[in-house]
Scaffold this motif. Structure first.
Motif, PDB file in Angstrom:
ATOM      1  N   ALA A   1       0.814  -1.224   0.000  1.00 56.52           N
ATOM      2  CA  ALA A   1       0.000   0.000   0.000  1.00 56.52           C
ATOM      3  C   ALA A   1       0.843   1.268   0.000  1.00 56.52           C
ATOM      4  O   ALA A   1       0.458   2.264   0.595  1.00 56.52           O
ATOM      5  CB  ALA A   1      -0.968   0.000   1.184  1.00 56.52           C
ATOM      6  N   GLN A   2       1.975   1.217  -0.692  1.00 59.80           N
ATOM      7  CA  GLN A   2       2.786   2.421  -0.809  1.00 59.80           C
ATOM      8  C   GLN A   2       2.065   3.422  -1.695  1.00 59.80           C
ATOM      9  O   GLN A   2       1.509   3.068  -2.716  1.00 59.80           O
ATOM     10  CB  GLN A   2       4.148   2.085  -1.418  1.00 59.80           C
ATOM     11  N   GLY A   3       2.031   4.641  -1.291  1.00 63.20           N
ATOM     12  CA  GLY A   3       1.386   5.684  -2.067  1.00 63.20           C
ATOM     13  C   GLY A   3      -0.109   5.810  -1.831  1.00 63.20           C
ATOM     14  O   GLY A   3      -0.755   6.660  -2.438  1.00 63.20           O
ATOM     15  N   ILE A   4      -0.665   4.979  -0.983  1.00 67.93           N
ATOM     16  CA  ILE A   4      -2.091   5.101  -0.673  1.00 67.93           C
ATOM     17  C   ILE A   4      -2.267   6.126   0.436  1.00 67.93           C
ATOM     18  O   ILE A   4      -1.631   6.031   1.485  1.00 67.93           O
ATOM     19  CB  ILE A   4      -2.700   3.743  -0.249  1.00 67.93           C
ATOM     20  N   ASN A   5      -3.114   7.110   0.188  1.00 69.94           N
ATOM     21  CA  ASN A   5      -3.403   8.110   1.206  1.00 69.94           C
ATOM     22  C   ASN A   5      -4.369   7.523   2.218  1.00 69.94           C
ATOM     23  O   ASN A   5      -5.300   6.800   1.863  1.00 69.94           O
ATOM     24  CB  ASN A   5      -4.016   9.366   0.587  1.00 69.94           C
ATOM     25  N   GLY A   6      -4.157   7.858   3.481  1.00 75.02           N
ATOM     26  CA  GLY A   6      -5.042   7.368   4.527  1.00 75.02           C
ATOM     27  C   GLY A   6      -6.454   7.928   4.390  1.00 75.02           C
ATOM     28  O   GLY A   6      -6.651   9.053   3.942  1.00 75.02           O
ATOM     29  N   TYR A   7      -7.437   7.132   4.753  1.00 74.10           N
ATOM     30  CA  TYR A   7      -8.852   7.519   4.682  1.00 74.10           C
ATOM     31  C   TYR A   7      -9.390   7.546   6.103  1.00 74.10           C
ATOM     32  O   TYR A   7      -9.432   6.521   6.770  1.00 74.10           O
ATOM     33  CB  TYR A   7      -9.605   6.503   3.814  1.00 74.10           C
ATOM     34  N   ASP A   8      -9.796   8.719   6.569  1.00 70.87           N
ATOM     35  CA  ASP A   8     -10.218   8.919   7.945  1.00 70.87           C
ATOM     36  C   ASP A   8     -11.622   8.361   8.178  1.00 70.87           C
ATOM     37  O   ASP A   8     -12.604   8.945   7.722  1.00 70.87           O
ATOM     38  CB  ASP A   8     -10.181  10.414   8.271  1.00 70.87           C
ATOM     39  N   PRO A   9     -11.747   7.247   8.900  1.00 70.32           N
ATOM     40  CA  PRO A   9     -13.076   6.675   9.133  1.00 70.32           C
ATOM     41  C   PRO A   9     -13.897   7.463  10.152  1.00 70.32           C
ATOM     42  O   PRO A   9     -15.117   7.333  10.184  1.00 70.32           O
ATOM     43  CB  PRO A   9     -12.772   5.262   9.640  1.00 70.32           C
ATOM     44  N   VAL A  10     -13.229   8.281  10.974  1.00 63.41           N
ATOM     45  CA  VAL A  10     -13.961   9.096  11.954  1.00 63.41           C
ATOM     46  C   VAL A  10     -14.650  10.253  11.235  1.00 63.41           C
ATOM     47  O   VAL A  10     -15.837  10.514  11.446  1.00 63.41           O
ATOM     48  CB  VAL A  10     -13.015   9.614  13.065  1.00 63.41           C
ATOM     49  N   ALA A  11     -13.913  10.929  10.360  1.00 65.70           N
ATOM     50  CA  ALA A  11     -14.483  12.055   9.628  1.00 65.70           C
ATOM     51  C   ALA A  11     -15.584  11.601   8.677  1.00 65.70           C
ATOM     52  O   ALA A  11     -16.506  12.356   8.368  1.00 65.70           O
ATOM     53  CB  ALA A  11     -13.394  12.778   8.838  1.00 65.70           C
ATOM     54  N   ASN A  12     -15.510  10.359   8.229  1.00 66.06           N
ATOM     55  CA  ASN A  12     -16.500   9.829   7.297  1.00 66.06           C
ATOM     56  C   ASN A  12     -17.583   9.019   7.995  1.00 66.06           C
ATOM     57  O   ASN A  12     -18.303   8.263   7.346  1.00 66.06           O
ATOM     58  CB  ASN A  12     -15.799   8.993   6.231  1.00 66.06           C
ATOM     59  N   LYS A  13     -17.668   9.158   9.312  1.00 68.14           N
ATOM     60  CA  LYS A  13     -18.732   8.564  10.133  1.00 68.14           C
ATOM     61  C   LYS A  13     -18.858   7.047   9.979  1.00 68.14           C
ATOM     62  O   LYS A  13     -19.936   6.498   9.888  1.00 68.14           O
ATOM     63  CB  LYS A  13     -20.060   9.246   9.835  1.00 68.14           C
ATOM     64  N   GLN A  14     -17.697   6.371   9.955  1.00 70.56           N
ATOM     65  CA  GLN A  14     -17.699   4.917   9.918  1.00 70.56           C
ATOM     66  C   GLN A  14     -17.392   4.333  11.297  1.00 70.56           C
ATOM     67  O   GLN A  14     -17.714   3.184  11.567  1.00 70.56           O
ATOM     68  CB  GLN A  14     -16.674   4.415   8.902  1.00 70.56           C
ATOM     69  N   VAL A  15     -16.760   5.142  12.131  1.00 72.06           N
ATOM     70  CA  VAL A  15     -16.435   4.740  13.497  1.00 72.06           C
ATOM     71  C   VAL A  15     -16.297   6.028  14.319  1.00 72.06           C
ATOM     72  O   VAL A  15     -15.991   7.084  13.773  1.00 72.06           O
ATOM     73  CB  VAL A  15     -15.141   3.882  13.532  1.00 72.06           C
ATOM     74  N   THR A  16     -16.532   5.923  15.620  1.00 72.94           N
ATOM     75  CA  THR A  16     -16.410   7.119  16.461  1.00 72.94           C
ATOM     76  C   THR A  16     -15.022   7.194  17.076  1.00 72.94           C
ATOM     77  O   THR A  16     -14.349   6.172  17.260  1.00 72.94           O
ATOM     78  CB  THR A  16     -17.455   7.106  17.599  1.00 72.94           C
ATOM     79  N   ALA A  17     -14.607   8.399  17.412  1.00 72.83           N
ATOM     80  CA  ALA A  17     -13.307   8.588  18.071  1.00 72.83           C
ATOM     81  C   ALA A  17     -13.324   7.924  19.450  1.00 72.83           C
ATOM     82  O   ALA A  17     -12.296   7.399  19.908  1.00 72.83           O
ATOM     83  CB  ALA A  17     -13.000  10.081  18.190  1.00 72.83           C
ATOM     84  N   GLU A  18     -14.490   7.929  20.096  1.00 73.91           N
ATOM     85  CA  GLU A  18     -14.606   7.287  21.411  1.00 73.91           C
ATOM     86  C   GLU A  18     -14.379   5.772  21.293  1.00 73.91           C
ATOM     87  O   GLU A  18     -13.753   5.164  22.157  1.00 73.91           O
ATOM     88  CB  GLU A  18     -15.977   7.548  22.033  1.00 73.91           C
ATOM     89  N   ASP A  19     -14.906   5.161  20.234  1.00 71.78           N
ATOM     90  CA  ASP A  19     -14.727   3.724  20.031  1.00 71.78           C
ATOM     91  C   ASP A  19     -13.249   3.406  19.789  1.00 71.78           C
ATOM     92  O   ASP A  19     -12.721   2.413  20.308  1.00 71.78           O
ATOM     93  CB  ASP A  19     -15.588   3.246  18.855  1.00 71.78           C
ATOM     94  N   ILE A  20     -12.566   4.265  19.037  1.00 72.35           N
ATOM     95  CA  ILE A  20     -11.123   4.063  18.815  1.00 72.35           C
ATOM     96  C   ILE A  20     -10.373   4.187  20.131  1.00 72.35           C
ATOM     97  O   ILE A  20      -9.512   3.357  20.451  1.00 72.35           O
ATOM     98  CB  ILE A  20     -10.590   5.055  17.758  1.00 72.35           C
ATOM     99  N   ALA A  21     -10.684   5.215  20.928  1.00 69.04           N
ATOM    100  CA  ALA A  21     -10.006   5.406  22.217  1.00 69.04           C
ATOM    101  C   ALA A  21     -10.270   4.224  23.142  1.00 69.04           C
ATOM    102  O   ALA A  21      -9.360   3.747  23.839  1.00 69.04           O
ATOM    103  CB  ALA A  21     -10.467   6.709  22.859  1.00 69.04           C
ATOM    104  N   ARG A  22     -11.492   3.716  23.143  1.00 71.11           N
ATOM    105  CA  ARG A  22     -11.848   2.564  23.975  1.00 71.11           C
ATOM    106  C   ARG A  22     -11.019   1.343  23.574  1.00 71.11           C
ATOM    107  O   ARG A  22     -10.499   0.623  24.433  1.00 71.11           O
ATOM    108  CB  ARG A  22     -13.346   2.287  23.823  1.00 71.11           C
ATOM    109  N   CYS A  23     -10.876   1.111  22.285  1.00 65.70           N
ATOM    110  CA  CYS A  23     -10.128  -0.054  21.806  1.00 65.70           C
ATOM    111  C   CYS A  23      -8.621   0.126  21.979  1.00 65.70           C
ATOM    112  O   CYS A  23      -7.890  -0.862  22.121  1.00 65.70           O
ATOM    113  CB  CYS A  23     -10.462  -0.329  20.349  1.00 65.70           C
ATOM    114  N   GLU A  24      -8.150   1.371  21.966  1.00 64.00           N
ATOM    115  CA  GLU A  24      -6.719   1.604  22.208  1.00 64.00           C
ATOM    116  C   GLU A  24      -6.360   1.240  23.648  1.00 64.00           C
ATOM    117  O   GLU A  24      -5.263   0.743  23.913  1.00 64.00           O
ATOM    118  CB  GLU A  24      -6.371   3.079  21.946  1.00 64.00           C
TER     119      GLU A  24
END
Length: 191
Positions: free
Chosen positions: A45-68
């Protein structure tokens, strides 16, 4: 389980921006943990730009923090309105046993509801414009044996679908300033 939009780009973003484990990212993105590790190492995946799932409402930041905080937990993909919508109907499948009844149903619709457009008949019965035309001008290969029969009774369409198509055709005629024909009598439908 549904996957996020653009899973590899989402994995690239999660590797760069979060402290999630490779297993958590792989589980969320539908990938193998070794593939996620290869992305982190720069081998894939060289050259692939990251796709923000939080900004695109696929996951919440709270869910990411909980799993971290707990590597045993897994991210949950948020339901989007597009996921809940019904898929549009494609072509209508007619079982092999009922395909011989289709010309009879077309003949019934042409006789009983002449104001239906070919497109409406195609949608109702899953046929082709060519078949409708051949039945209309009696050049169908089996025209000697075609008997107009109600497609609802034959099981080729639902009564509600037929009613909707007839209502739409009647509205179209009313807009054009024409009078819609009367509905067929019950003796015609039973033939």
């Amino acid at each position: 389980m549904p996957l996020p939009l653009m899973p590899k780009a989402t994995a690239v973003w999660m590797i760069d921006k979060t402290a999630l484990t490779f297993e958590q990212i792989a589980d969320f993105c539908g990938m193998h943990p070794l593939e996620v590790q290869a992305i982190a190492d720069g081998e894939v995946a060289q050259g692939i730009n990251g796709y923000d799932p939080v900004a695109n409402k696929q996951v919440t930041a709270e869910d990411i923090a909980r799993c971290e905080r707990n590597p045993a937990l897994r991210l949950k993909l948020l339901a989007t309105p597009e996921m809940n919508q019904k898929k549009p109907k494609g072509g209508r499948y007619t079982p092999v046993a009922k395909r011989n009844d289709r010309p009879d149903a077309i003949a019934f619709l042409l006789r009983s509801y002449p104001h239906l457009t070919d497109a409406q008949i195609i949608k109702l019965l899953g046929t082709t414009k060519d078949t409708i035309q051949k039945i209309r001008d009696r050049s169908h290969w089996n025209s000697a044996n075609i008997k107009p029969r109600d497609p609802v009774i034959l099981g080729l369409c639902k009564q509600s679908d037929l009613n909707d198509a007839v209502a739409a055709a009647n509205e179209r005629l009313a807009r054009e300033g024409l009078v819609p024909p009367p509905p067929p009598s019950s003796s015609e439908a039973a033939e």
